[in-house]
Design an enzyme around this catalytic site. Sequence first.
Site, PDB file in Angstrom:
ATOM      1  N   LYS A  41       0.850  -1.212   0.000  1.00 46.33           N
ATOM      2  CA  LYS A  41       0.000   0.000   0.000  1.00 46.33           C
ATOM      3  C   LYS A  41       0.873   1.246   0.000  1.00 46.33           C
ATOM      4  CE  LYS A  41       0.570   1.641   4.414  1.00 46.33           C
ATOM      5  NZ  LYS A  41       1.420   2.711   4.746  1.00 46.33           N
TER       6      LYS A  41
ATOM      7  N   ASP B 124      -2.705  -1.326   9.695  1.00 48.92           N
ATOM      8  CA  ASP B 124      -2.826  -1.302   8.232  1.00 48.92           C
ATOM      9  C   ASP B 124      -3.544  -2.526   7.673  1.00 48.92           C
ATOM     10  OD1 ASP B 124      -1.539   1.137   7.811  1.00 48.92           O
ATOM     11  OD2 ASP B 124       0.448   0.207   7.729  1.00 48.92           O
TER      12      ASP B 124
HETATM   13  O1  C5P Z   1      -0.816  -1.104  14.557  1.00 49.18           O
HETATM   14  P1  C5P Z   1       0.639  -1.321  14.304  1.00 49.18           P
HETATM   15  O2  C5P Z   1       1.193  -2.485  15.102  1.00 49.18           O
HETATM   16  O3  C5P Z   1       1.009  -1.405  12.871  1.00 49.18           O
HETATM   17  O4  C5P Z   1       1.354  -0.002  14.868  1.00 49.18           O
HETATM   18  C1  C5P Z   1       2.739   0.041  15.165  1.00 49.18           C
HETATM   19  C2  C5P Z   1       2.979   1.252  16.004  1.00 49.18           C
HETATM   20  O5  C5P Z   1       2.757   2.457  15.249  1.00 49.18           O
HETATM   21  C3  C5P Z   1       2.057   1.394  17.207  1.00 49.18           C
HETATM   22  O6  C5P Z   1       2.565   0.686  18.316  1.00 49.18           O
HETATM   23  C4  C5P Z   1       2.051   2.885  17.445  1.00 49.18           C
HETATM   24  O7  C5P Z   1       3.221   3.285  18.128  1.00 49.18           O
HETATM   25  C5  C5P Z   1       2.152   3.463  16.033  1.00 49.18           C
HETATM   26  N1  C5P Z   1       0.847   3.831  15.467  1.00 49.18           N
HETATM   27  C6  C5P Z   1       0.194   4.942  15.959  1.00 49.18           C
HETATM   28  N2  C5P Z   1      -1.022   5.296  15.441  1.00 49.18           N
HETATM   29  C7  C5P Z   1      -1.572   4.611  14.439  1.00 49.18           C
HETATM   30  C8  C5P Z   1      -0.910   3.474  13.903  1.00 49.18           C
HETATM   31  C9  C5P Z   1       0.299   3.117  14.450  1.00 49.18           C
HETATM   32  O8  C5P Z   1       0.679   5.609  16.878  1.00 49.18           O
HETATM   33  N3  C5P Z   1      -2.758   4.983  13.942  1.00 49.18           N
END
Ligand code: C5P
Length: 307
Positions: free
Chosen positions: A35, A163
């Site tokens: 993406k 994502d």
């Molecule tokens: O959800 P994911 O594991 O991909 O997110 C990794 C990190 O990115 C989270 O722990 C957070 O620190 C940050 N994040 C965030 N806000 C989002 C998506 C991700 O702060 N909307």
Amino acid sequence: MADAVMSPCSGDTRIAVRTTPGEPGVCVAVRAPAKLNISLSVGLRRPDGYHSLRSLMVPLSLADELEISPGGRGVELSVQGPRAGQTPAGPENLVVRAGEALARRTGRAIGVRVRLTKRIPVGGGLAGGSADAAATLLGLNAAFELGLPLDELSAVAAELGSDVPFCLYGRPAWVEGRGELIAPFDGRLPELWAVLIFPPVSVSTAAVYAKLDALRAAGEPVDGPRTRVGGLELFNDLHKAALAVEPSLARVCEQVGQASGDPTVLVAGSGATLFALFDKKDHATEWERRIGARLKCSAMTTAVWCG
Ligand code: C5P
């Protein structure tokens, strides 16, 4: 924006189901597109630690491939392809975690062998791991005829990462919340090509979001470059934070600028991939050739998949 809007997953062109006469079960091949965030606004940190987003996200032709066949215990993963060396094949891989999450959700024992062909860079801001997780959910749903509608799969997807719901949806969309609220892009995207530049580093998403908070708290300007391509506005609120976390990215942006003043180069998601967008394929390939001769890192041109 409304809650998640999902289409039914039957007729999904990413999935091909194969049955072999005399053999039980079906084999499923699933494409897992990378993406790109065309635009990404990031709000303040929420009490749960995530940030509220508003992003126009699109899938790319660049994709991993999964072949799922029934057998074995749990998810037995093998990885091949140009990015296999960067990809863990153990329980931390999102393919394995997606299989486990779906087994918990449905109460079904899931035994599958998954052959993952890895082309999307790891830690590149192109949602490679999330794409594989979404493809696993789609593939297992088809292989075991679980019949889960896409909004139920999306709830499992959101547990796996911010994502993953978009990757499950798989078409241009406005994404909000922490990534779980999806609304179809209401219009026709023009034909678009992205030139992706792969600096030889990876960046932690959590570190980039934390740097954005720190820059904001210090009153530093966090606006990155802005431009328009094909009538779309391009910007990324994580651009400056990613460059601050990984200063070598700023040097690559500088080198690209010296090799060719135009177009604007942005960080993809939280990085480390950089990209420029074009509405003509020959402009993209010509630009890739021009910068490729000057840069030490690899680059490729890939189409935006408009749906
Ligand atoms: O959800 P994911 O594991 O991909 O997110 C990794 C990190 O990115 C989270 O722990 C957070 O620190 C940050 N994040 C965030 N806000 C989002 C998506 C991700 O702060 N909307």
